[in-house]
Structure formats: structure tokens, C-alpha cells
Scaffold this motif. Structure first.
Motif, short mmCIF file in Angstrom:
data_model
loop_
_atom_site.label_atom_id
_atom_site.label_comp_id
_atom_site.label_asym_id
_atom_site.label_seq_id
_atom_site.Cartn_x
_atom_site.Cartn_y
_atom_site.Cartn_z
N LEU A 279 47.82 37.76 33.57
CA LEU A 279 48.60 37.48 34.48
C LEU A 279 48.85 35.83 34.72
CD1 LEU A 279 47.46 40.24 37.11
CD2 LEU A 279 49.53 40.07 35.83
N MET A 280 47.93 35.14 34.52
CA MET A 280 48.00 33.64 34.70
C MET A 280 49.05 33.17 33.56
SD MET A 280 44.36 32.45 35.56
CE MET A 280 44.54 30.75 36.06
N ILE A 281 48.96 33.73 32.23
CA ILE A 281 49.78 33.34 31.47
C ILE A 281 51.35 33.98 31.72
CG2 ILE A 281 50.72 33.84 28.82
CD1 ILE A 281 47.56 34.29 28.22
N SER A 282 51.50 35.14 32.40
CA SER A 282 52.67 35.53 32.80
C SER A 282 53.44 34.75 33.92
CB SER A 282 52.61 37.05 33.16
OG SER A 282 52.38 37.78 32.08
N ALA A 283 52.53 34.42 34.72
CA ALA A 283 52.75 33.47 35.89
C ALA A 283 53.47 32.17 35.38
CB ALA A 283 51.53 33.04 36.72
N VAL A 284 52.68 31.48 34.44
CA VAL A 284 53.35 30.32 33.84
C VAL A 284 54.51 30.61 33.24
CG1 VAL A 284 52.86 28.60 31.90
CG2 VAL A 284 51.03 29.19 33.46
N ASP A 285 54.91 31.74 32.44
CA ASP A 285 56.08 31.94 31.75
C ASP A 285 57.37 32.42 32.66
OD1 ASP A 285 54.84 31.58 29.40
OD2 ASP A 285 54.41 33.87 28.91
N THR A 286 56.98 32.80 33.86
CA THR A 286 57.93 33.21 34.79
C THR A 286 58.09 32.27 36.08
OG1 THR A 286 56.54 34.71 35.91
CG2 THR A 286 57.86 35.72 34.02
N ASN A 287 57.27 31.13 36.07
CA ASN A 287 57.12 30.37 36.97
C ASN A 287 56.91 31.00 38.30
OD1 ASN A 287 57.42 27.62 37.89
ND2 ASN A 287 59.50 27.74 38.39
N THR A 288 55.85 31.91 38.43
CA THR A 288 55.24 32.33 39.51
C THR A 288 53.90 31.99 39.64
OG1 THR A 288 54.76 34.38 38.25
CG2 THR A 288 56.81 34.57 39.35
N LYS A 289 53.16 32.43 40.62
CA LYS A 289 51.83 31.99 40.84
C LYS A 289 50.88 33.30 41.02
CE LYS A 289 48.66 29.11 43.69
NZ LYS A 289 47.77 29.29 43.05
N PHE A 290 49.79 33.22 40.28
CA PHE A 290 48.91 34.34 40.40
C PHE A 290 48.06 34.14 41.76
CE2 PHE A 290 44.63 36.08 39.14
CZ PHE A 290 44.87 37.47 39.43
N ASP A 291 48.04 35.29 42.57
CA ASP A 291 47.37 35.21 43.77
C ASP A 291 45.87 35.89 43.87
OD1 ASP A 291 47.40 33.62 46.38
OD2 ASP A 291 48.10 35.38 47.22
N GLY A 292 45.65 36.64 42.86
CA GLY A 292 44.39 37.34 43.08
C GLY A 292 44.38 38.79 43.08
N PHE A 293 43.55 39.77 43.19
CA PHE A 293 43.20 41.03 42.86
C PHE A 293 42.81 41.95 44.17
CE2 PHE A 293 41.85 39.78 38.39
CZ PHE A 293 42.84 40.24 37.72
N GLU A 294 43.04 43.07 44.33
CA GLU A 294 42.59 43.79 45.42
C GLU A 294 42.38 45.16 44.76
OE1 GLU A 294 44.80 46.22 48.46
OE2 GLU A 294 44.43 44.19 48.92
N LEU A 295 40.88 45.71 45.19
CA LEU A 295 40.64 46.97 44.48
C LEU A 295 40.14 47.81 45.71
CD1 LEU A 295 39.37 44.66 42.23
CD2 LEU A 295 39.53 47.04 41.25
N ASP A 296 40.41 49.08 45.69
CA ASP A 296 40.08 50.19 46.88
C ASP A 296 38.92 50.83 46.53
OD1 ASP A 296 39.94 52.02 48.60
OD2 ASP A 296 41.97 52.71 48.35
N ILE A 297 37.69 50.72 47.15
CA ILE A 297 36.61 51.19 46.81
C ILE A 297 36.72 52.75 46.85
CG2 ILE A 297 34.12 51.66 47.72
CD1 ILE A 297 34.50 49.00 45.97
N ASN A 298 37.44 53.21 47.85
CA ASN A 298 37.58 54.55 48.07
C ASN A 298 38.15 55.21 47.00
OD1 ASN A 298 36.50 54.80 50.97
ND2 ASN A 298 38.19 53.96 51.71
N GLU A 299 39.13 54.60 46.41
CA GLU A 299 39.85 55.10 45.22
C GLU A 299 38.60 55.57 44.13
OE1 GLU A 299 44.06 54.86 42.72
OE2 GLU A 299 42.77 52.82 42.94
N PHE A 300 37.83 54.34 43.87
CA PHE A 300 36.77 54.46 42.86
C PHE A 300 36.16 55.76 43.30
CE2 PHE A 300 37.47 49.95 42.15
CZ PHE A 300 37.28 49.90 40.74
N LYS A 301 35.70 55.94 44.46
CA LYS A 301 34.78 57.04 44.98
C LYS A 301 35.46 58.40 44.50
CE LYS A 301 32.39 54.78 48.32
NZ LYS A 301 31.89 54.71 49.71
N LYS A 302 37.02 58.51 44.60
CA LYS A 302 37.67 59.66 44.40
C LYS A 302 37.66 59.97 42.94
CE LYS A 302 40.95 58.50 47.29
NZ LYS A 302 42.42 58.51 47.76
#
Length: 133
Positions: A101-124
Motif C-alpha cells: 500500500l505504501m508503494i501504491s500510495a507513492v505511485d498514485t500520489n496518495t497517502k497510506f493512513d493505516g489498518f482497521e481490523l474487526d475482532i468480531n469478524e475474526f471470531k465469526k
């Protein structure tokens, strides 16, 4: 860990910082009961000033990923939400995705801002095989 084409475009200091953040995220997930190899989906966020940049990023990930471009208010930046297919989780997976994502961000002039993961989805997605309810 794989080395990707374009990794040299990323500022090494920024990459190191992102890997440290990713390790802390993985440790937090482990503390909440996620184990290496558990199935899950990762939400990643990127930020763009221009719609065209966001569309350029969308073109790179349109095959297996879900991608949504969100504009909050007039004059604000575009938020790009990217959701991976279900994958087996590990710190290495998170670090490699961050690199991509950081490589893609450089290529598209965007900025990688981070991840989010849902613990409830892991449980399911990772119910014990002996559970039938």
C-alpha cells in the motif's frame, strides 16, 4: 518477507515507523485472542487530494479487493477504504500489505493512513470446528 518492485520509492524511516505500528497492532490482536493463521479481512485506509488519484489507486486493486472512495465534505480530501479478501493473518501479512500500500500510495500520489481490523469478524470466521451452534 517478500521484497516488492518499487520498495525503494518508500522513505525507509516511514517504512520502519509503519512496521513498528504494524507490530503493535499485531500484538494487540494477539492479546485479544487472534492467533497466527486465523482468517480475517483487513481494512486499509488511504487519503487523496484528488478524485483522479483515488481512481488510479482503485485501478491497481480492482480484481480481488473491495474499494470505496468517500468524500466527506466539499473541499475535503477523499478517503479510500480498501478491504482485502479473507486471508490468513500474521504480522508478516500485515507488514507486506503495508509495504504494497505504501508503494501504491507513492505511485498514485496518495497517502497510506493505516489498518482497521474487526475482532468480531475474526471470531465469526474462526469458530472452533466442534461448535455446532
Amino acid at each position: 518477507m517478500s521484497v516488492y518492485v518499487g520498495i525503494e520509492k518508500i522513505d525507509p524511516l516511514e517504512r520502519r515507523k509503519q512496521h513498528e505500528i504494524t507490530k503493535k497492532l499485531w500484538q494487540t490482536l494477539c492479546d485479544k485472542g487472534v492467533r497466527k493463521g486465523d482468517k480475517g479481512r483487513i481494512r486499509a485506509y488511504l487519503v487523496s487530494n484528488l478524485y483522479e488519484q483515488a481512481k488510479g489507486l482503485e485501478a491497481q486493486f480492482k480484481t480481488d479487493f473491495e474499494l470505496t472512495i468517500i468524500k466527506q465534505d466539499e473541499g475535503s480530501k477523499y478517503i479510500i477504504e480498501l478491504i482485502t479478501p479473507v486471508c490468513r493473518m500474521s504480522n508478516e501479512v500485515l507488514e507486506e500489505l503495508a509495504d504494497i500500500l505504501m508503494i501504491s500510495a507513492v505511485d498514485t500520489n496518495t497517502k497510506f493512513d493505516g489498518f482497521e481490523l474487526d475482532i468480531n469478524e475474526f471470531k465469526k470466521l474462526n469458530k472452533p470446528w466442534w461448535r455446532i451452534w
